[in-house]
Design an enzyme around this catalytic site. Structure first.
Site, PDB file in Angstrom:
ATOM      1  N   ASP A 141       0.847  -1.197   0.000  1.00 44.36           N
ATOM      2  CA  ASP A 141       0.000   0.000   0.000  1.00 44.36           C
ATOM      3  C   ASP A 141       0.881   1.245   0.000  1.00 44.36           C
ATOM      4  OD1 ASP A 141      -2.351   1.796   0.815  1.00 44.36           O
ATOM      5  OD2 ASP A 141      -3.270  -0.188   0.843  1.00 44.36           O
ATOM      6  N   ASP A 191      -1.397   2.592  18.364  1.00 43.81           N
ATOM      7  CA  ASP A 191      -2.234   1.396  18.293  1.00 43.81           C
ATOM      8  C   ASP A 191      -1.624   0.307  17.418  1.00 43.81           C
ATOM      9  OD1 ASP A 191      -4.424   0.180  19.372  1.00 43.81           O
ATOM     10  OD2 ASP A 191      -5.918   1.246  18.195  1.00 43.81           O
ATOM     11  N   ASP A 194      10.344  -0.186   0.500  1.00 44.25           N
ATOM     12  CA  ASP A 194       9.676   0.825  -0.315  1.00 44.25           C
ATOM     13  C   ASP A 194      10.020   0.568  -1.773  1.00 44.25           C
ATOM     14  OD1 ASP A 194       8.865   3.104  -1.673  1.00 44.25           O
ATOM     15  OD2 ASP A 194       9.630   4.512  -0.183  1.00 44.25           O
ATOM     16  N   ASP A 198      14.067   1.770  -1.302  1.00 44.68           N
ATOM     17  CA  ASP A 198      14.826   1.773  -0.054  1.00 44.68           C
ATOM     18  C   ASP A 198      14.093   0.957   1.002  1.00 44.68           C
ATOM     19  OD1 ASP A 198      12.837   3.435   1.194  1.00 44.68           O
ATOM     20  OD2 ASP A 198      13.809   5.231   0.404  1.00 44.68           O
ATOM     21  N   HIS A 221      -3.520   5.998   3.537  1.00 40.89           N
ATOM     22  CA  HIS A 221      -4.298   4.839   3.091  1.00 40.89           C
ATOM     23  C   HIS A 221      -3.758   3.549   3.697  1.00 40.89           C
ATOM     24  CE1 HIS A 221      -5.856   1.896   0.061  1.00 40.89           C
ATOM     25  NE2 HIS A 221      -6.856   2.752  -0.048  1.00 40.89           N
ATOM     26  N   ASN A 256      -5.239  -2.923  24.591  1.00 42.86           N
ATOM     27  CA  ASN A 256      -4.099  -2.109  25.004  1.00 42.86           C
ATOM     28  C   ASN A 256      -4.524  -0.764  25.564  1.00 42.86           C
ATOM     29  OD1 ASN A 256      -4.973  -0.874  22.687  1.00 42.86           O
ATOM     30  ND2 ASN A 256      -2.993  -0.888  21.637  1.00 42.86           N
ATOM     31  N   ASN A 275     -13.804   0.454  -6.893  1.00 42.06           N
ATOM     32  CA  ASN A 275     -14.913   1.312  -6.482  1.00 42.06           C
ATOM     33  C   ASN A 275     -15.590   2.025  -7.643  1.00 42.06           C
ATOM     34  OD1 ASN A 275     -14.196   0.685  -3.829  1.00 42.06           O
ATOM     35  ND2 ASN A 275     -12.816   2.430  -3.693  1.00 42.06           N
ATOM     36  N   ALA A 314      -7.756  -7.728  -9.167  1.00 44.39           N
ATOM     37  CA  ALA A 314      -8.906  -8.491  -8.684  1.00 44.39           C
ATOM     38  C   ALA A 314      -9.479  -9.443  -9.727  1.00 44.39           C
ATOM     39  CB  ALA A 314      -9.991  -7.529  -8.207  1.00 44.39           C
ATOM     40  N   TYR A 358      -7.996 -11.056 -12.199  1.00 47.89           N
ATOM     41  CA  TYR A 358      -7.188 -12.167 -12.686  1.00 47.89           C
ATOM     42  C   TYR A 358      -7.806 -13.494 -12.234  1.00 47.89           C
ATOM     43  CZ  TYR A 358      -3.305  -9.159 -14.167  1.00 47.89           C
ATOM     44  OH  TYR A 358      -2.535  -8.229 -14.816  1.00 47.89           O
ATOM     45  N   ASP A 407     -14.803 -12.995  -5.387  1.00 46.28           N
ATOM     46  CA  ASP A 407     -15.019 -14.191  -4.571  1.00 46.28           C
ATOM     47  C   ASP A 407     -16.025 -13.992  -3.449  1.00 46.28           C
ATOM     48  OD1 ASP A 407     -13.073 -16.144  -5.693  1.00 46.28           O
ATOM     49  OD2 ASP A 407     -11.646 -14.569  -5.178  1.00 46.28           O
ATOM     50  N   SER A 452     -11.082  -1.037  -0.586  1.00 45.58           N
ATOM     51  CA  SER A 452      -9.783  -1.065   0.088  1.00 45.58           C
ATOM     52  C   SER A 452      -9.923  -1.403   1.557  1.00 45.58           C
ATOM     53  CB  SER A 452      -9.095   0.298  -0.027  1.00 45.58           C
ATOM     54  OG  SER A 452      -8.523   0.477  -1.293  1.00 45.58           O
TER      55      SER A 452
END
Length: 472
Positions: free
Chosen positions: A79, A88, A120, A125, A134, A148, A226, A239, A241, A270, A294
């Site tokens: 992502d 968190d 990345d 890097d 996102h 927690n 979307n 998606a 494939y 699916d 997403s």
């Protein structure tokens, strides 16, 4: 082929997309309201606002956590990166065992210097820090830490997140960067790869990477997109494939119906999962609401992490088969997806089986209470006793007509309409494969006097309510 991270645009009806700082203020105010019904008591103050987790009827989160919280699994998040400082998410990150942090050397010779928690692909890097938000949101849906005392929780709160940045600060990238990210994830041991990205146009390098992931026993979970279109006819990749290692995910709202923005496809997609108004982690130690396929895909990735943790001996093919076998075959999704709605508890039942499911293994029995008087009918109550943990659905018929089809809850009730006279009920419990586990049947009577009395009480209540608002 260009790809992008898919979040539903704000102008979709019923969809809320908020900037992080604004979102936090609004969410904090919302937390003053009572938590959603069914939320378990945990140390996560925002959990009640995470409707897919708070409502047990949606994903079966509490039942699933009795079996697995994802310990020992790695989920690769391909992502925009992640906010590594988010409170968190502390303790949630995978650590590359072949890399020595901060020494400026590519210790494991994988082409990335100091790729301690991931890499990345955009900047070549070892620092996949999020510069858009996102990826941080997706990561929290999967594995925000539970109990927690901070924020909310992910569906697989003990899973480890391998962060692979394949999108830039405008949520854009290429099929080649995505393919590189998949190869990196597989090479470093991830068997569950979340790709909340979409693009038009097929890519041979990307499909080759997906096939190599499948050969390694991994699954690539892909958001359906979307655009509100049928991707059987107008594909969106990855998606669409057809490779068996792809798990394609559409979005649903709180009603369980397909989101208005979500792509669909009876062959290409699916299953569906919650994707509207999802509260999760945001950049700068924040929280926000986002909507889109997403957001739906990481719920599926988290469920697969729960399954892999419970059955590490299963390969991707077996995990996918069990995931789909455990879905809730909702009529609201007929023709939109190949199976149904995500059910985390159902997926775990599918891999563990009733004999391995913790709890009682006594024979299942169905007890239905006598019909209590109700307006124009009766209230029927039932309890599943004994080995009820394998129950995925309960169906109730009255006089041969199906009146209830519900996720397997051990105790429930329903008001049914029935005219005065003798009637017959039948209740049956089914497992995730739709095999009947047990059933019971019997009569109940709606008496004329009770019918008339209930009607009089209802008329009196309406009259009383109306009289209170008459002018003096």
């Amino acid at each position: 082929m260009r790809i992008s991270g898919e979040t539903a645009p704000a102008d979709h009806p019923g969809v809320s997309r908020l900037a992080p700082r604004v979102a936090f203020a609004l969410v904090a105010a919302a937390l003053l309201a009572p938590a959603a019904a069914g939320a378990a008591t945990t140390g996560d103050p925002f959990l009640g606002q995470q409707w897919p987790l708070a409502r047990e009827s949606v994903l079966g989160r509490a039942a699933a956590w009795q079996q697995s919280t994802g310990a020992g699994t790695i989920v690769a998040v391909l992502d925009t990166g992640v906010d590594f400082h988010h409170p968190d998410l502390q303790g949630a990150f995978w650590t590359n065992p072949g890399e020595i942090p901060g020494n400026g050397i590519d210790d494991d010779h994988d082409g990335y210097v100091d790729d301690v928690h991931g890499a990345d692909m955009i900047n070549n890097d070892g620092d996949p820090t999020d510069d858009e938000g996102h990826g941080t949101h997706v990561a929290g849906i999967i594995a925000a830490r539970a109990n927690n005392g901070i924020g909310g929780a992910g569906l697989a709160p003990d899973a480890r997140l391998m962060i692979v940045k394949v999108l830039g600060n405008h949520r854009d990238g290429t099929a080649n960067t995505l393919a590189d990210g998949i190869r990196y994830a597989v090479a470093h041991g991830a068997r569950i790869i979340n790709t909340s990205v979409n693009g038009d146009g097929a890519s041979r390098p990307l499909q080759d990477a997906i096939r190599a992931a499948g050969a390694a026993g991994a699954l690539v979970v892909a958001s359906a997109g979307n655009d509100g279109r049928d991707i059987d006819a107008a594909p969106s990749y990855p998606a669409a494939y057809p490779d068996p290692s792809i798990v394609s995910v559409a979005s649903t709202g709180e009603s369980g119906a397909l989101s208005s923005f979500s792509n669909r496809g009876a062959a290409s997609v699916d299953l569906a999962a919650p994707g509207e108004n999802i509260l999760s982690t945001a950049s700068a130690d924040d929280y926000e609401l986002r909507s889109g396929t997403s957001m739906a895909a990481p719920y599926v990735s988290a469920t697969l992490a729960l399954m892999e943790s419970a059955r590490p001996d299963l390969d991707g093919t077996a995990l996918k088969a069990a995931l789909l076998a455990g879905t809730d075959r909702s009529s609201l999704l007929t023709g939109a997806v190949a199976t149904g709605a995500l059910d985390a508890a159902g997926a775990l039942r599918a891999v563990l089986g009733p004999t391995d499911w913790r709890g009682s293994v006594a024979p299942l029995s169905v007890v239905l209470g006598a019909g209590a008087p109700a307006l124009r009918g009766a209230t029927l109550s039932w309890t599943l006793a004994g080995g009820n943990a394998a129950v995925a659905r309960v169906r109730l018929w009255v006089d041969g007509h199906l009146v209830a089809d519900r996720a397997g809850i051990s105790t429930d009730s329903l008001r049914v309409r029935a005219r005065p006279g003798l009637h017959r009920w039948r209740l049956a419990a089914f497992d995730a494969s739709q095999t009947m586990l047990s059933q019971a049947s019997g009569p109940f009577r709606v008496r004329q006097a009770e019918w008339a009395s209930a009607a009089r009480r209802a008329r009196a209540a309406r009259h009383h309510a109306g009289s209170r608002h008459q002018p003096l």
